[in-house]
Design a protein around this motif. Structure first.
Motif, short mmCIF file in Angstrom:
data_model
loop_
_atom_site.label_atom_id
_atom_site.label_comp_id
_atom_site.label_asym_id
_atom_site.label_seq_id
_atom_site.Cartn_x
_atom_site.Cartn_y
_atom_site.Cartn_z
N GLU A 142 -92.69 90.57 59.72
CA GLU A 142 -91.85 89.17 59.77
C GLU A 142 -91.43 88.83 61.08
O GLU A 142 -91.60 87.64 61.17
CB GLU A 142 -91.05 89.52 58.52
N ARG A 143 -91.02 89.85 61.73
CA ARG A 143 -90.22 89.44 63.03
C ARG A 143 -91.50 88.95 64.08
O ARG A 143 -91.39 87.95 64.78
CB ARG A 143 -89.68 90.63 63.75
N GLU A 144 -92.60 89.64 63.87
CA GLU A 144 -93.72 89.40 65.01
C GLU A 144 -94.47 87.91 64.34
O GLU A 144 -94.73 87.34 65.30
CB GLU A 144 -94.94 90.39 64.68
N LYS A 145 -94.34 87.68 62.92
CA LYS A 145 -94.90 86.29 62.60
C LYS A 145 -93.86 85.39 63.09
O LYS A 145 -94.54 84.44 63.72
CB LYS A 145 -95.09 86.37 61.05
N SER B 261 -92.87 80.80 66.97
CA SER B 261 -91.89 80.15 67.77
C SER B 261 -92.61 79.90 69.25
O SER B 261 -92.36 78.94 69.89
CB SER B 261 -90.89 80.93 68.08
N LYS B 262 -93.65 80.91 69.67
CA LYS B 262 -94.19 80.69 70.78
C LYS B 262 -95.27 79.50 70.51
O LYS B 262 -95.46 78.80 71.58
CB LYS B 262 -95.07 81.76 71.24
N GLU C 54 -102.12 83.38 72.16
CA GLU C 54 -101.70 84.19 70.55
C GLU C 54 -102.09 85.67 71.22
O GLU C 54 -101.48 86.56 70.94
CB GLU C 54 -102.55 83.81 69.50
N LYS C 55 -103.16 85.77 72.04
CA LYS C 55 -104.03 86.95 72.34
C LYS C 55 -102.89 87.80 73.29
O LYS C 55 -102.59 88.93 73.07
CB LYS C 55 -105.33 86.91 72.84
N ILE C 56 -102.35 86.86 74.22
CA ILE C 56 -101.34 87.47 75.02
C ILE C 56 -100.28 87.81 74.57
O ILE C 56 -99.72 89.17 74.71
CB ILE C 56 -101.09 86.48 76.40
N PHE C 57 -99.59 87.05 73.59
CA PHE C 57 -98.42 87.56 73.09
C PHE C 57 -98.64 88.83 72.02
O PHE C 57 -97.76 89.63 71.92
CB PHE C 57 -97.84 86.37 72.34
N LYS C 58 -99.92 88.72 71.45
CA LYS C 58 -100.05 90.00 70.63
C LYS C 58 -100.09 91.00 71.33
O LYS C 58 -99.40 92.51 70.83
CB LYS C 58 -101.17 89.67 69.50
N LEU C 59 -100.59 91.21 72.57
CA LEU C 59 -100.91 92.34 73.22
C LEU C 59 -99.42 92.68 73.77
O LEU C 59 -99.20 93.92 73.80
CB LEU C 59 -101.69 91.94 74.37
#
Length: 88
Positions: free
Chosen positions: A46-49, A54-55, A69-74
């Motif tokens: 939930e926090r990751e979502k 927010s980004k 999104e790819k960068i933030f997921k990494l």
């Protein structure tokens, strides 16, 4: 600008990125210690979502969101690894 000037600018920006990531990872380490002390799980979907949502709101060009999104997921994946390392 010349190609060399562009590359120098990229190098300068990369140095800033490294400094920011170092600061972020120090906070991540502290979070890992906090989670260990409070018996909290590393993974919080939930926090990751919420972080991704927010980004997305602060990206100026939504057509490029998939790249951000790819960068933030990494970054979040590396952060989880660092939190786990904090537990050892």
């Amino acid at each position: 600008m010349t190609l060399e000037e562009y590359r120098n600018e990229i190098d300068r920006l990369d140095k800033e990125l490294v400094k920011i990531l170092e600061k972020r990872f120090l906070v991540v380490h502290e979070i890992g210690l906090y989670k260990k002390a409070n018996n909290l799980p590393i993974l919080d979907l939930e926090r990751e979502k919420k972080v991704l949502e927010s980004k997305r709101l602060i990206v100026n060009d939504d057509s490029k969101w998939q790249h951000y999104e790819k960068i933030f997921k990494l970054i979040m994946d590396v952060s989880k690894d660092l939190e786990k390392w904090s537990l050892d």
